[in-house]
Design a protein around this motif. Structure first.
Motif, PDB file in Angstrom:
ATOM      1  N   ASP A 155       1.975  -1.751  12.364  1.00  0.00           N
ATOM      2  CA  ASP A 155       2.639  -1.171  11.188  1.00  0.00           C
ATOM      3  C   ASP A 155       2.653  -2.173  10.035  1.00  0.00           C
ATOM      4  O   ASP A 155       2.432  -1.811   8.879  1.00  0.00           O
ATOM      5  CB  ASP A 155       4.074  -0.759  11.535  1.00  0.00           C
ATOM      6  N   ARG A 156       2.915  -3.429  10.340  1.00  0.00           N
ATOM      7  CA  ARG A 156       2.948  -4.453   9.289  1.00  0.00           C
ATOM      8  C   ARG A 156       1.565  -4.645   8.674  1.00  0.00           C
ATOM      9  O   ARG A 156       1.430  -4.803   7.465  1.00  0.00           O
ATOM     10  CB  ARG A 156       3.455  -5.769   9.861  1.00  0.00           C
ATOM     11  N   GLU A 157       0.532  -4.610   9.498  1.00  0.00           N
ATOM     12  CA  GLU A 157      -0.827  -4.757   8.978  1.00  0.00           C
ATOM     13  C   GLU A 157      -1.208  -3.576   8.086  1.00  0.00           C
ATOM     14  O   GLU A 157      -1.898  -3.754   7.081  1.00  0.00           O
ATOM     15  CB  GLU A 157      -1.824  -4.911  10.127  1.00  0.00           C
ATOM     16  N   LEU A 161      -2.321  -3.843   4.280  1.00  0.00           N
ATOM     17  CA  LEU A 161      -3.562  -3.203   3.844  1.00  0.00           C
ATOM     18  C   LEU A 161      -3.327  -2.308   2.627  1.00  0.00           C
ATOM     19  O   LEU A 161      -4.114  -2.307   1.675  1.00  0.00           O
ATOM     20  CB  LEU A 161      -4.154  -2.392   4.997  1.00  0.00           C
ATOM     21  N   ALA A 162      -2.223  -1.559   2.649  1.00  0.00           N
ATOM     22  CA  ALA A 162      -1.911  -0.692   1.513  1.00  0.00           C
ATOM     23  C   ALA A 162      -1.680  -1.513   0.249  1.00  0.00           C
ATOM     24  O   ALA A 162      -2.120  -1.129  -0.844  1.00  0.00           O
ATOM     25  CB  ALA A 162      -0.675   0.156   1.822  1.00  0.00           C
ATOM     26  N   LEU A 163      -0.999  -2.660   0.389  1.00  0.00           N
ATOM     27  CA  LEU A 163      -0.765  -3.520  -0.771  1.00  0.00           C
ATOM     28  C   LEU A 163      -2.053  -4.203  -1.221  1.00  0.00           C
ATOM     29  O   LEU A 163      -2.285  -4.400  -2.414  1.00  0.00           O
ATOM     30  CB  LEU A 163       0.307  -4.555  -0.440  1.00  0.00           C
ATOM     31  N   MET A 164      -2.915  -4.542  -0.281  1.00  0.00           N
ATOM     32  CA  MET A 164      -4.224  -5.071  -0.637  1.00  0.00           C
ATOM     33  C   MET A 164      -4.997  -4.058  -1.476  1.00  0.00           C
ATOM     34  O   MET A 164      -5.706  -4.413  -2.418  1.00  0.00           O
ATOM     35  CB  MET A 164      -5.026  -5.402   0.627  1.00  0.00           C
ATOM     36  N   ALA A 165      -4.842  -2.791  -1.118  1.00  0.00           N
ATOM     37  CA  ALA A 165      -5.560  -1.728  -1.827  1.00  0.00           C
ATOM     38  C   ALA A 165      -5.106  -1.601  -3.273  1.00  0.00           C
ATOM     39  O   ALA A 165      -5.814  -1.036  -4.101  1.00  0.00           O
ATOM     40  CB  ALA A 165      -5.369  -0.398  -1.102  1.00  0.00           C
TER      41      ALA A 165
END
Length: 214
Positions: A155-157, A161-165
């Motif tokens: 879940d943390r990853e 990933l969403a914030l990286m996007a």
């Protein structure tokens, strides 16, 4: 820049024409359906196509299908999808990286906060960049939550990933999640490893989209 615009709502279509022309661009055609979009794109070979997704006759995905066809037949033409909806079909074809492919963008109409933001995105796509609204990425990631390698992320990853996007730096992600930057670097490394992405890449949004294309 020479642009072909496709939007079935007359007021919005004329408004976009005005915005683009005031910014110094040439709108060589402004049409209301996908057939006309394909015809005028083939005829004028513009630098950029700006298209809605839902257009006549069925108001489903005509614009997106037309954009995917333009991407396949005219890869040197940049494409900006401007819609109120997140559609998954045909997005892989649009995002497919091929030799000579021009820039691609996918923005949500109600999330464009200012005209200058829209025009900046148009310029970036025309320059060959990939510009995708973070909400589009979030929804696509959510729909593929348990699909393939994505299902192996914690879940943390997924949060990272969403914030990286969104194009966030490690420091910005650390602040958002209230963790150390070292922890973020570890999560990013795990994401690259699990999704088989190049850890040397400096275009992390493109890395996310590369996974979505797969």
């Amino acid at each position: 820049m020479r642009i072909v615009l496709a939007e079935d709502a007359a007021l919005l279509r004329e408004g976009l024409v005005g915005i683009l022309e005031r910014a110094g661009h040439e709108v060589v055609a402004a049409v209301e359906d996908a057939d006309a979009l394909l015809a005028f794109t083939a005829r004028h070979q513009p630098d950029l196509v700006v298209t809605d997704i839902r257009m006549p006759p069925t108001h489903t995905d005509e614009g997106l299908r037309a954009a995917a066809r333009i991407r396949a037949e005219h890869p040197a033409i940049a494409i900006m999808v401007l819609s109120a909806y997140v559609a998954e079909a045909y997005v892989p074809e649009l995002l497919e990286a091929t030799a000579g492919s021009a820039g691609i963008g996918y923005l949500l109409k109600d999330r464009v906060g200012h005209v200058r933001e829209f025009l900046a995105s148009v310029d970036r796509v025309a320059a060959g960049e990939t510009v995708v609204d973070p909400e589009v990425v979030r929804q696509l990631l959510g729909r593929r939550r348990a699909d393939g390698p994505l299902g192996s992320l914690t879940d943390r990853e997924r949060e990272v990933l969403a914030l990286m996007a969104e194009g966030r730096t490690n420091g910005s992600i650390a602040e958002e999640l209230v963790v150390s930057e070292a922890a973020v670097r570890k999560h990013v490394g795990n994401i690259f490893a699990k999704l088989d992405l190049d850890p040397a890449s400096d275009r992390r949004v493109s890395a996310v989209l590369a996974y979505l294309r797969g």
